[in-house]
Design a protein around this motif. Structure first.
Motif, PDB file in Angstrom:
ATOM      1  N   ASP A 613       0.855  -1.197   0.000  1.00  0.00           N
ATOM      2  CA  ASP A 613       0.000   0.000   0.000  1.00  0.00           C
ATOM      3  C   ASP A 613       0.885   1.238   0.000  1.00  0.00           C
ATOM      4  OD1 ASP A 613      -1.883   1.995   0.361  1.00  0.00           O
ATOM      5  OD2 ASP A 613      -3.134   0.734   1.648  1.00  0.00           O
ATOM      6  N   ALA A 614       0.856   1.988  -1.103  1.00  0.00           N
ATOM      7  CA  ALA A 614       1.726   3.163  -1.229  1.00  0.00           C
ATOM      8  C   ALA A 614       1.364   4.257  -0.224  1.00  0.00           C
ATOM      9  CB  ALA A 614       1.642   3.724  -2.647  1.00  0.00           C
ATOM     10  N   GLU A 615       0.060   4.428   0.054  1.00  0.00           N
ATOM     11  CA  GLU A 615      -0.350   5.480   0.983  1.00  0.00           C
ATOM     12  C   GLU A 615       0.125   5.223   2.401  1.00  0.00           C
ATOM     13  OE1 GLU A 615      -4.501   6.082   0.834  1.00  0.00           O
ATOM     14  OE2 GLU A 615      -4.528   6.788  -1.253  1.00  0.00           O
ATOM     15  N   LYS A 616       0.384   3.950   2.746  1.00  0.00           N
ATOM     16  CA  LYS A 616       0.818   3.621   4.103  1.00  0.00           C
ATOM     17  C   LYS A 616       2.344   3.492   4.201  1.00  0.00           C
ATOM     18  CE  LYS A 616      -3.513   1.140   4.680  1.00  0.00           C
ATOM     19  NZ  LYS A 616      -4.186  -0.174   4.755  1.00  0.00           N
ATOM     20  N   VAL A 617       2.964   3.093   3.112  1.00  0.00           N
ATOM     21  CA  VAL A 617       4.413   2.907   3.144  1.00  0.00           C
ATOM     22  C   VAL A 617       5.142   4.243   3.180  1.00  0.00           C
ATOM     23  CG1 VAL A 617       6.368   2.104   1.780  1.00  0.00           C
ATOM     24  CG2 VAL A 617       4.399   0.634   2.084  1.00  0.00           C
ATOM     25  N   ALA A 618       4.682   5.213   2.416  1.00  0.00           N
ATOM     26  CA  ALA A 618       5.382   6.501   2.339  1.00  0.00           C
ATOM     27  C   ALA A 618       5.510   7.184   3.701  1.00  0.00           C
ATOM     28  CB  ALA A 618       4.672   7.417   1.336  1.00  0.00           C
ATOM     29  N   PRO A 619       4.443   7.311   4.501  1.00  0.00           N
ATOM     30  CA  PRO A 619       4.642   7.917   5.822  1.00  0.00           C
ATOM     31  C   PRO A 619       5.486   7.071   6.764  1.00  0.00           C
ATOM     32  CG  PRO A 619       2.368   7.171   5.565  1.00  0.00           C
ATOM     33  CD  PRO A 619       3.012   7.069   4.224  1.00  0.00           C
ATOM     34  N   LEU A 620       5.432   5.722   6.627  1.00  0.00           N
ATOM     35  CA  LEU A 620       6.263   4.882   7.488  1.00  0.00           C
ATOM     36  C   LEU A 620       7.748   5.108   7.209  1.00  0.00           C
ATOM     37  CD1 LEU A 620       4.277   1.503   7.491  1.00  0.00           C
ATOM     38  CD2 LEU A 620       4.604   3.067   9.418  1.00  0.00           C
ATOM     39  N   LEU A 621       8.100   5.321   5.942  1.00  0.00           N
ATOM     40  CA  LEU A 621       9.494   5.596   5.612  1.00  0.00           C
ATOM     41  C   LEU A 621       9.962   6.939   6.170  1.00  0.00           C
ATOM     42  CD1 LEU A 621       9.623   4.305   1.911  1.00  0.00           C
ATOM     43  CD2 LEU A 621      10.715   3.283   3.904  1.00  0.00           C
ATOM     44  N   GLN A 622       9.018   7.843   6.403  1.00  0.00           N
ATOM     45  CA  GLN A 622       9.383   9.144   6.963  1.00  0.00           C
ATOM     46  C   GLN A 622       9.776   9.054   8.432  1.00  0.00           C
ATOM     47  OE1 GLN A 622       6.094  11.772   6.252  1.00  0.00           O
ATOM     48  NE2 GLN A 622       6.186  11.530   4.025  1.00  0.00           N
ATOM     49  N   LEU A 623       9.491   7.943   9.083  1.00  0.00           N
ATOM     50  CA  LEU A 623       9.843   7.812  10.500  1.00  0.00           C
ATOM     51  C   LEU A 623      11.345   7.936  10.732  1.00  0.00           C
ATOM     52  CD1 LEU A 623       7.473   4.893  11.614  1.00  0.00           C
ATOM     53  CD2 LEU A 623       7.350   7.287  12.320  1.00  0.00           C
ATOM     54  N   LEU A 624      12.151   7.531   9.731  1.00  0.00           N
ATOM     55  CA  LEU A 624      13.598   7.623   9.897  1.00  0.00           C
ATOM     56  C   LEU A 624      14.077   9.061  10.080  1.00  0.00           C
ATOM     57  CD1 LEU A 624      14.976   5.009   7.339  1.00  0.00           C
ATOM     58  CD2 LEU A 624      15.248   4.977   9.809  1.00  0.00           C
ATOM     59  N   ASN A 625      13.289  10.039   9.621  1.00  0.00           N
ATOM     60  CA  ASN A 625      13.668  11.442   9.788  1.00  0.00           C
ATOM     61  C   ASN A 625      13.757  11.828  11.259  1.00  0.00           C
ATOM     62  OD1 ASN A 625      13.711  11.956   6.991  1.00  0.00           O
ATOM     63  ND2 ASN A 625      11.499  12.259   6.971  1.00  0.00           N
ATOM     64  N   TYR A 626      13.040  11.110  12.124  1.00  0.00           N
ATOM     65  CA  TYR A 626      12.920  11.516  13.517  1.00  0.00           C
ATOM     66  C   TYR A 626      13.641  10.557  14.459  1.00  0.00           C
ATOM     67  CZ  TYR A 626       9.137  13.526  10.804  1.00  0.00           C
ATOM     68  OH  TYR A 626       8.418  14.145   9.810  1.00  0.00           O
ATOM     69  N   PHE A 627      14.392   9.611  13.899  1.00  0.00           N
ATOM     70  CA  PHE A 627      15.145   8.667  14.728  1.00  0.00           C
ATOM     71  C   PHE A 627      16.476   9.280  15.153  1.00  0.00           C
ATOM     72  CE2 PHE A 627      13.319   4.316  13.227  1.00  0.00           C
ATOM     73  CZ  PHE A 627      12.072   4.718  13.696  1.00  0.00           C
ATOM     74  N   ASP A 628      16.978   8.802  16.271  1.00  0.00           N
ATOM     75  CA  ASP A 628      18.365   9.031  16.651  1.00  0.00           C
ATOM     76  C   ASP A 628      19.160   7.850  16.079  1.00  0.00           C
ATOM     77  OD1 ASP A 628      20.788   9.620  17.719  1.00  0.00           O
ATOM     78  OD2 ASP A 628      20.160   9.501  19.821  1.00  0.00           O
ATOM     79  N   LEU A 629      19.685   8.020  14.854  1.00  0.00           N
ATOM     80  CA  LEU A 629      20.258   6.901  14.114  1.00  0.00           C
ATOM     81  C   LEU A 629      21.525   6.358  14.759  1.00  0.00           C
ATOM     82  CD1 LEU A 629      19.712   8.222  10.489  1.00  0.00           C
ATOM     83  CD2 LEU A 629      18.334   6.569  11.744  1.00  0.00           C
ATOM     84  N   ASN A 630      22.133   7.094  15.660  1.00  0.00           N
ATOM     85  CA  ASN A 630      23.316   6.569  16.351  1.00  0.00           C
ATOM     86  C   ASN A 630      22.986   5.356  17.210  1.00  0.00           C
ATOM     87  OD1 ASN A 630      25.480   8.368  15.547  1.00  0.00           O
ATOM     88  ND2 ASN A 630      24.317   9.965  16.605  1.00  0.00           N
ATOM     89  N   ILE A 631      21.707   5.211  17.535  1.00  0.00           N
ATOM     90  CA  ILE A 631      21.317   4.077  18.384  1.00  0.00           C
ATOM     91  C   ILE A 631      21.540   2.754  17.662  1.00  0.00           C
ATOM     92  CG2 ILE A 631      19.316   3.012  19.526  1.00  0.00           C
ATOM     93  CD1 ILE A 631      18.396   5.738  20.316  1.00  0.00           C
ATOM     94  N   TYR A 632      21.505   2.756  16.335  1.00  0.00           N
ATOM     95  CA  TYR A 632      21.833   1.537  15.595  1.00  0.00           C
ATOM     96  C   TYR A 632      23.226   1.037  15.980  1.00  0.00           C
ATOM     97  CZ  TYR A 632      17.874   1.507  12.337  1.00  0.00           C
ATOM     98  OH  TYR A 632      16.615   1.406  11.784  1.00  0.00           O
ATOM     99  N   CYS A 633      24.131   1.983  16.260  1.00  0.00           N
ATOM    100  CA  CYS A 633      25.502   1.599  16.608  1.00  0.00           C
ATOM    101  C   CYS A 633      25.635   1.334  18.100  1.00  0.00           C
ATOM    102  CB  CYS A 633      26.483   2.691  16.191  1.00  0.00           C
ATOM    103  SG  CYS A 633      26.309   3.238  14.493  1.00  0.00           S
ATOM    104  N   THR A 634      25.132   2.271  18.901  1.00  0.00           N
ATOM    105  CA  THR A 634      25.365   2.178  20.344  1.00  0.00           C
ATOM    106  C   THR A 634      24.634   1.018  20.987  1.00  0.00           C
ATOM    107  OG1 THR A 634      23.559   3.764  20.716  1.00  0.00           O
ATOM    108  CG2 THR A 634      25.782   4.659  20.493  1.00  0.00           C
TER     109      THR A 634
END
Length: 1248
Positions: A613-634
């Protein structure tokens, strides 16, 4: 209901003001002091029992006649004089004079001017303790009562800003009204400011010090002088008289003092009531004792004290009655909003502090009536007063009648035009919702719900709280264990989200849930930040959510994550805050860590579930904008990163929608940060994805180039691959995959053969465009070789030729895409690119040829300046499509205008834009106006010629279509005149700077109008002669001397044209009339500034007569001045000459004025030489009102200045709008909002 009673200290009042003696006259006497009424207003309460049966109505007459009936139950017929009361046994003695205090003269000293400034200066300075200051005055009063009271009176007079003082001689020989009249005559203020309104740091804190002095005065006198009968009664009498004055400063200051005095008396009355209750309990306890334990002496003492307390309470209530009926009842509807606000604020404090006596419908009605006030501050005070009342649940029973009467008004105030008033109204309704169950109906609530999407965040948040308490709190109420709040159960949280979904989906009030989340954030933040419940609802298989509900729930999840991570409202919602506090930043950082830790493991699962579902996938991909991506490492969450990259690749390969592809490319861009330790892993995944897409593109491209026909599936597959590559080329550097050459081959085939579908051409154009831009970033360094620069220049020129060919394509989407890309590239490679020390890029500069410039202008005419269809309600799909098309056309026009301003295109091409300024003003007016302003800043002379060129082009087109006969009567010609007027207004008010430009414009216009002559021997007018009528719109910009020169120039130009004698041509006559040497505002003031209000009026001299004769020929297109409205009850005046014709003399006159003939204008000239007059409809008012208005003009606020608006300033006010030269009387009360009357001083307006 409990009400205030009349004081036994008041005297019988006479119905005739002349029969009442002044209490100030008896201030120096030795007999018993008493309170009396001034001659201007009665302070004493009525003595007739019949008044208690009257009811006060909403109109001003009933309020004036029977205002006392609502505030007391029984009025005594026999009112005795009050003797000085001895203080209570527990009375504290006033402090002794401090060191350095004022020395007060004794009785035997010779009387001198009272020290009026000592007390006033001390209060103004606000440096000393107010209690010590009052104690010093009390000491001086005890030593000499007359002098002390005189000093207090002069303090209030000085606080009004009056320079006069009250002397002992005036006390002896003058009544209250005479003293006030004498002070009024001495009130020669230099400006409209007085201490309460004066600017400057010295007056900033004066009002607070003044109110504190009044409060402290009553506090220090509550056990002694308050019951003396002399100082307070006479002070109340004086303040009541001053509050009825026509002088604004007297009225404002005395009303503030009286209301603060009343507030202090209410506190004293409350203390007395508590003492009485305590005394009664002591008496009952003593009387209930046994005969052996009962003390007769104590019973007698308690009875005596109760009697004394009763007498004190009666006296206090008498003073409050006098203040309420003498000041409040009249001033709560004063013409000055500040005075009305003071009254409403104080009555609200009385109701809260002494609810037993004041929280009744008799007092509440004043707040209810004032809810309709036109001024923001007054309405705000009403709502704040009511908030204090509705906030106490114990008082709601007394508010039921008031609520039923004024509930509709309170609900309507949610839509108040002032946001802070609307916010207070919503908060008040929230209190009503909490504390008065069932009062607000469903219809009332439904009218409030849409405001939750308002652009103002404070208002939206207030409605969000109302919505929370109405819909969510009853179902999701948080239970408390002990004193600690327990975390809400998962079931309660799910109920909250189901209700939220139901409200958003079923109400259909908005399309974006982000605004609803922001509105509820302050009151329901913990529930919205429960991401565990949100994700569990989305991931459960048996959640029974529909497709729309799932999409909405995902939007709520993304919105709450964004709000917690960024801490600011969504786009378009205004907030007055500048930043976050340290505590809020700490909460924001903690929330960001929490949401990242929770969503990193769940995001791949969510993408997997909703990947189709394109209408649901697009906003879910936007969640990465608000992540603290350093947590993937730490936190060692690399395995979840691998799952995310897999799901991301699947989504990109599966979808071709632009929103999904842009979100996926941006998500991958966020992860491809070289600073992250997992960069190599993400970069490898990106290379794999691009390799997959590139290989697929190469295979499909070969099929396309080798065959002349492809089926729909093959076309769709190739277009989808190009779209994916284009989206990623926008965010990532794909130069090493060398996509320029294959895309160029595809576009060349499309241009040469036309066999390539348009679905393929659009993304291919974008791919080549991004390829050129990324190459430019590589060669922008100073180490770029000449070969690299020339190679890039060749690619860019070749691509521009392709785009130029696409401008003539049959598909409008391809045409618009080519135009956008072409305009962007021309702007990037314009001469501006070498500015800032980048001369090494000079080989890349590209100037388009004349043919390309011509094609760009032709495209603009064919695709932008077209008449769109009429919009409907704005909710249909067709209306949305038209709005999107308008936005696209605005983008095209903005791109073309940027090319003009940056010198890419010839500035003369701007005539194609400017000539549509008036016709398309509603669609593109802001863009064209900004372009015109910038063009004038670049070259004023050239811009003026372009404006003239635009008019020439329009005139020539109309002439070729319609012919010269009757040209100036056509609607299209009238539109051209409007355009010329708008061009003239664009020159602005600085006529001196534009003098040579306007003269040049006129001369070239005259040459154009006579450029084509009629056949020899013919008497017909030249075909371009009607152009002179367009030039006449620029004539008001000329100076008197320039008009004479242009008339001579026109006369010489007409000598070579044959003309029938006695029959002048109409355009020539019109143009000559516009050049008539009538004195204008610009001639008297060459700088273009407005004239001074006071100007010398010349007598009937020769120059004057010439002006009159010349003014008859002028025919400027100005609206006639509307008649002055009749004087309203607000008594706000406009200074105007009699007849309302003086404006003719200022602005050149209107058409209506010219038709009235020379005699009327001459009479007006003679009349205008006299002083200015008031235009007062005396026949509609009482006799003698004219004199009172004349006196009022000397004492009221500064009158509105008579503003003569120059024609040159009309550009800033909007075209075709001509302001009246005078400000009409300000309508104080809006008839659609306010049903109450507004009172002015009784001496002018009280009904006889």
């Amino acid at each position: 209901m409990p009400t205030l009673r009349s004081s036994s200290s008041q005297l019988h009042s006479s119905s005739s003001p002349s029969s009442v003696s002044s209490p100030l006259r008896r201030a120096l006497g030795t007999g018993p002091r008493s309170l009396s009424a001034s001659s201007s207003s009665s302070v004493a309460v009525p003595c007739d029992d019949r008044d208690s049966d009257q009811t006060s109505e909403g109109d001003s007459e009933s309020l004036s006649a029977g205002e006392g009936s609502d505030f007391e139950d029984n009025l005594r017929r026999n009112v005795k004089k009050r003797a000085a009361k001895r203080p209570l046994k527990t009375t504290p003695v006033a402090k002794r004079p401090k060191k350095g205090s004022r020395v007060v003269r004794a009785h035997g000293q010779k009387e001198s001017e009272p020290p009026a400034s000592d007390l006033f200066d001390a209060v103004k300075a606000a440096k000393s303790d107010m209690q010590s200051l009052v104690d010093e005055w009390l000491d001086s009063y005890k030593q000499d009562q007359d002098a002390g009271f005189l000093e207090l009176i002069n303090f209030f007079i000085r606080s009004c800003g009056c320079k006069g003082t009250v002397t002992a001689e005036m006390f002896k020989k003058m009544s209250n009204s005479e003293i006030i009249q004498h002070l009024t005559e001495q009130f020669n203020e230099d400006s409209g400011d007085y201490p309460l309104t004066a600017p400057g740091p010295s007056w900033k804190k004066f009002q607070g010090s003044f109110c504190e002095f009044v409060r402290t005065l009553v506090y220090r006198c509550q056990y002694s002088l308050l019951y003396d009968g002399f100082p307070m009664d006479n002070l109340i009498s004086l303040l009541t008289g001053l509050s009825d004055s026509q002088v604004r400063a007297f009225r404002h200051t005395s009303t503030l003092a009286a209301m603060k005095l009343m507030t202090s008396l209410v506190r004293v009355a409350l203390q007395l009531s508590l003492h009485k209750d305590n005394n009664q309990r002591q008496y009952e306890a003593e009387r209930n004792k046994g005969p052996g334990q009962r003390s007769p002496e104590r019973l007698e003492s308690l009875l005596e004290k109760r009697k004394e307390l009763q007498e004190h309470q009666e006296e206090i209530e008498g003073m409050m009655n006098a203040l309420f009926r003498g000041v409040f009842v009249h001033r709560y509807r004063d013409v000055l909003p500040e005075i009305r606000a003071i009254c409403i604020e104080e009555i609200g404090s009385w109701m809260q502090s002494y609810s037993t006596s004041f929280l009744t419908d008799s007092y509440l009605k004043y707040i209810g009536w004032t809810l309709h006030d036109k001024h923001r501050e007054v309405r705000l005070k009403c709502l704040k007063a009511l908030k204090g009342l509705y906030g106490n649940q114990d008082w709601t029973a007394r508010l039921e009648l008031f609520t039923s009467r004024f509930k509709d008004r309170l609900v309507s105030m949610v839509m108040d035009r002032e946001y802070d008033v609307a916010v207070e109204a919503v908060r008040l309704l929230t209190l009503i919702l909490k504390n008065m169950e069932g009062v607000l109906t469903e219809a009332d609530c439904e009218s409030i719900y849409p405001v939750v999407y308002a652009s103002n965040r404070a208002l939206a948040s207030a409605v969000g709280e109302f919505l929370y308490w109405k819909l969510f709190y009853p179902e999701c109420e948080t239970r408390t264990v002990g004193e600690r709040e327990r975390r809400q159960s998962p079931r309660s949280q799910r109920t909250f989200f189901h209700l939220l979904l139901s409200f958003f989906v079923e109400s259909e009030l908005h399309y974006h849930a982000a605004y609803l989340v922001d509105s509820l954030w302050d009151c329901a933040g913990p529930q919205l930040k429960d991401w565990e419940s949100l994700t569990s609802l989305l991931l459960e298989k048996d959640q029974n959510l529909g497709d729309v509900q799932e999409s909405t729930l995902i939007e709520i999840l993304v919105s709450s994550v964004r709000q917690a991570s960024e801490g600011h409202p969504p786009v378009g919602r205004v907030t007055g805050r500048k930043g976050l506090t340290p505590k809020e930043r700490k909460i924001q950082a903690d929330d960001k860590v929490k949401l990242t830790e929770h969503l990193i493991p769940l995001l791949p699962q969510l993408l997997a579930k909703f990947s189709a579902d394109a209408e649901k996938v697009a906003p879910l991909l936007q969640l990465l904008n608000y992540f603290d991506l350093n947590i993937y490492c730490t936190r060692r969450l690399e395995k979840h990163l691998e799952l995310l990259l897999q799901q991301l690749q699947e989504v990109v390969v599966k979808h071709a929608e632009p929103a999904v592809l842009e979100a996926g490319a941006h998500a991958l861009y966020l992860l491809c940060n070289p600073e992250f330790t997992f960069f190599s892993r993400v970069d490898f995944a990106r290379s794999q994805l691009v390799d997959l897409l590139t290989d697929r593109f190469q295979q499909e491209l070969e099929e396309q180039l080798q065959s002349s026909f492809l089926d729909e599936d093959e076309v769709y597959s190739l277009a989808a691959t190009l779209k994916r590559l284009s989206a990623f080329y926008n965010a990532h550097d794909l130069t090493r995959w060398e996509l320029y050459e294959p895309c160029y081959r595809l576009l060349r085939k499309a241009v040469d053969t036309g066999e390539v579908p348009h679905q393929v051409i659009l993304p291919a154009l974008t791919l080549v465009y991004f390829s050129i831009l990324w190459t430019l970033t590589h060669v922008s360094g100073s180490d770029a070789s000449q070969k690299q620069l020339l190679s890039l220049k060749g690619r860019m020129v070749t691509f521009c030729e392709l785009c130029q060919n696409c401008l003539s394509d049959v598909d409008p989407e391809i045409q618009e895409q080519a135009f956008v890309l072409l305009s962007d590239l021309l702007l990037i490679f314009s001469p501006q690119m070498i500015v800032g020390g980048r001369e090494f890029l000079k080989p890349l500069v590209f100037i388009p040829e004349a043919t390309l410039q011509s094609e760009l202008a032709s495209f603009l005419m064919d695709h932008v300046f077209i008449q769109p269809g009429e919009l409907g309600s704005g909710h249909s799909q067709e209306d949305h499509s038209q709005i999107e098309q308008l936005h696209q056309r605005r983008r095209l026009l903005a791109g073309f205008c940027k090319l003009l301003l940056y010198g890419v295109l010839e500035m003369d091409a701007a005539s194609d834009v400017f000539k549509h300024y008036n016709k398309f003003y509603s669609d593109y007016g802001d863009i064209i106006k900004e372009t015109l302003t910038r063009a004038r800043q670049i070259d004023r002379s050239h811009c003026s010629r372009i404006l003239l060129l635009s008019l020439k082009q329009l005139y020539t087109e109309l002439l070729q279509e319609q012919g010269p006969q009757g040209l100036n009567e056509l609607p299209a010609f009238i539109e051209m005149r409007d355009l010329a007027r708008r061009f003239a207004l664009s020159f602005g008010p600085q006529q001196l700077q534009n003098r040579d430009l306007v003269v040049m414009l006129h001369k070239e216009g005259i040459r154009f109008s006579l450029s084509e002559l009629p056949p020899a021997g013919s008497s017909s007018q030249p075909p371009n002669l009607a152009f002179l009528e367009l030039l006449s719109e620029f004539s008001p910009r000329l100076f008197h001397q320039d008009k004479q020169l242009l008339l001579s120039y026109l006369e010489k130009s007409l000598q070579r044209v044959s003309q029938a004698p006695g029959r002048p041509w109409g355009p020539v006559t019109t143009y000559c009339q516009s050049l008539s040497p009538v004195e204008s505002t610009a001639e008297a003031n060459p700088q273009g500034y407005p004239r001074s209000k006071k100007r010398r009026i010349e007598g009937p001299s020769r120059r004057h007569r010439e002006d009159i004769s010349a003014s008859q020929e002028e025919s400027l297109q100005l609206n006639s001045i509307p008649p002055t409205p009749t004087l309203t009850s607000t008594a706000v005046k406009s200074r105007q000459p009699l007849g309302g014709l003086e404006e003719m003399e200022e602005g050149g006159g209107s058409e209506l004025a010219f038709t009235q003939g020379q005699s009327l204008l001459g009479a007006q000239r003679l009349r205008s030489s006299s002083p200015q007059h008031f235009q007062t409809p005396l026949n509609s008012l009482r006799p003698g009102l004219g004199n009172r208005l004349t006196r009022l003009s000397l004492m009221e606020e500064d009158e509105e200045e008579l503003e003569i608006q120059n024609d040159s300033s009309e550009e800033w006010q909007g075209t075709d709008k001509h302001s009246s030269p005078s400000e009409h009387g300000l309508d104080l009360l809006d008839s659609t909002e306010l049903n109450t009357e507004v009172s002015v001083p009784k001496t002018d307006w009280k009904a006889g």
